[in-house]
Write an enzyme that holds these catalytic residues in place. Structure first.
Site, PDB file in Angstrom:
ATOM      1  N   CYS A   1      10.979 -32.757 -13.899  1.00  0.00           N
ATOM      2  CA  CYS A   1      11.132 -31.458 -13.239  1.00  0.00           C
ATOM      3  C   CYS A   1      12.333 -31.386 -12.300  1.00  0.00           C
ATOM      4  O   CYS A   1      12.697 -30.300 -11.847  1.00  0.00           O
ATOM      5  CB  CYS A   1       9.856 -31.111 -12.479  1.00  0.00           C
ATOM      6  SG  CYS A   1       8.387 -31.022 -13.533  1.00  0.00           S
TER       7      CYS A   1
ATOM      8  N   HIS B   1      11.754 -25.707  -7.863  1.00  0.00           N
ATOM      9  CA  HIS B   1      11.056 -25.969  -9.114  1.00  0.00           C
ATOM     10  C   HIS B   1       9.711 -25.271  -9.070  1.00  0.00           C
ATOM     11  O   HIS B   1       8.966 -25.389  -8.090  1.00  0.00           O
ATOM     12  CB  HIS B   1      10.869 -27.468  -9.312  1.00  0.00           C
ATOM     13  CG  HIS B   1       9.869 -27.796 -10.359  1.00  0.00           C
ATOM     14  ND1 HIS B   1       9.959 -27.297 -11.632  1.00  0.00           N
ATOM     15  CD2 HIS B   1       8.726 -28.532 -10.307  1.00  0.00           C
ATOM     16  CE1 HIS B   1       8.922 -27.727 -12.331  1.00  0.00           C
ATOM     17  NE2 HIS B   1       8.161 -28.471 -11.557  1.00  0.00           N
TER      18      HIS B   1
ATOM     19  N   ASN C   1       4.677 -23.755 -15.204  1.00  0.00           N
ATOM     20  CA  ASN C   1       5.620 -24.837 -14.896  1.00  0.00           C
ATOM     21  C   ASN C   1       6.367 -25.190 -16.178  1.00  0.00           C
ATOM     22  O   ASN C   1       5.806 -25.817 -17.082  1.00  0.00           O
ATOM     23  CB  ASN C   1       4.849 -26.046 -14.362  1.00  0.00           C
ATOM     24  CG  ASN C   1       5.740 -27.229 -14.019  1.00  0.00           C
ATOM     25  OD1 ASN C   1       6.899 -27.290 -14.427  1.00  0.00           O
ATOM     26  ND2 ASN C   1       5.200 -28.183 -13.281  1.00  0.00           N
TER      27      ASN C   1
END
Length: 353
Positions: free
Chosen positions: A115, A257, A287
């Site tokens: 990520c 993020h 996500n």
């Protein structure tokens, strides 16, 4: 231009998510969960997933094409792809993406920082420009985590979605809007077990032992990851702002993020800043790992929440552990206008709420 003021400047932006949408209610029909449980814990109400036969490279090509269109370019000098779900274990996915985009034999490579991958890829692209290897670089973040999730795990299946986002970097100077400033990167491999897929790598393969099915899927230690994410992104954002010479209160937008809505809220609280300065589209895409920051940028431009002249800090955190952040003054760039995410109403309140 001298080597001391040569900088990587954002010149194009594009994003893409698969057309298949999975809502919380659809997940609830398959798992022991419901819409309220997912929304209150993650802020997510839907996510996009690939269909059989699609792969990370397909999404990367779509996002890359739109970023090139946005920049008004048909070619670049290099391509960097941030992904932890490559099309194959070997070779890297980036060269094939470059070929499919018609970029010829330019250097192309993958960056695997989960990520935090997009920020790491930006740093790599900036390095290629700073050293004169390339005058322009296409940086893509793309992941298809739906392919590595345990079908019975309600937590990970609720959180992750598939997608790709991209920017074009070009050579410019540090005083130009869009120049990458104050880059900060870090890692802590002593906590690599917090987010991992135990099987599939050389360590597991070298044992010669049978693979347990659960070891082929992504695992996360949620509470520890939450605490680390808030700490690392807030600390990195402070470092980057200081390197850019910006007081925190004078930064217009933060693009973190998109891991979890509560992580974004907690990071805003840790920085003692209004939540309104933190862009978020996690409710619509979940996500998306390395794609999350460029997709949030793309959505922010379309919604009007991100405008030319805004001081912006991007910050990512993921498995590894790895984290990083970068600052820039948002430039005026053309957007291809065909991002398929539904945009929220435009924010008309101006900069620095």
């Amino acid at each position: 231009m001298s080597g001391t003021d040569r900088a990587a400047v954002v010149a194009g932006l594009g994003g893409w998510v698969p057309r298949t949408v999975v809502t919380n209610d659809e997940l609830a029909a398959l798992l022991d969960t419901d819409d309220e449980w997912i929304r209150t814990r993650t802020g997510i109400r839907q996510r996009h997933v690939i269909t059989p036969g699609e792969a990370t490279g397909d999404l990367a090509v779509e996002a890359g094409r739109r970023a090139l269109e946005s920049a008004g370019l048909v070619g670049v000098g290099a391509l960097v792809l941030a992904t932890s779900t490559p099309d194959r274990l070997s070779p890297a996915t980036a060269p094939e993406v470059a070929s499919r985009l018609g970029l010829g034999t330019v250097p192309a490579f993958d960056v695997a920082a989960v990520c935090a991958g997009f920020v790491y890829a930006l740093a790599a692209g900036a390095g290629l420009i700073a050293t004169g290897v390339a005058e322009s670089v296409l940086v893509i973040g793309a992941d298809t985590f739906s392919t590595i999730l345990d079908p019975a795990d309600r937590t990970t299946r609720a959180i992750f979605g598939d997608g790709a986002g991209a920017v074009v970097l070009r050579a410019g100077s540090l005083d130009q809007p869009g120049a990458l400033l104050g880059l900060s990167l870090g890692s802590d491999g002593s906590r690599s077990d917090l987010v991992e897929i135990p099987a599939g790598g050389s360590r597991q393969r070298s044992t010669g032992l049978p693979v347990k099915s659960e070891d082929t899927f992504l695992t996360m230690r949620g509470r520890a990851v939450f605490a680390e994410a808030v700490h690392r992104m807030s600390t990195s954002a402070r470092e980057t702002a200081a390197r850019a010479g910006w007081p925190l209160e004078e930064i217009d937008r933060f693009v973190l993020h998109q891991a979890n809505a509560r992580i974004i809220t907690a990071t805003a609280h840790r920085l003692a800043l209004p939540a309104e300065r933190f862009l978020s589209n996690i409710d619509r895409v979940g996500n998306t790992v390395a794609a999350s920051i460029p997709l949030a940028l793309s959505d922010g431009v379309l919604s009007g929440e991100l405008r030319p002249g805004h001081r912006v800090v991007l910050a990512g955190f993921g498995g590894g552990l790895a984290w990083g952040s970068v600052a820039l003054v948002w430039p005026h760039i053309a957007h291809p206008g065909n991002q398929i995410l539904p945009a929220p109403p435009a924010d008309q309140s101006g900069a620095r709420k």
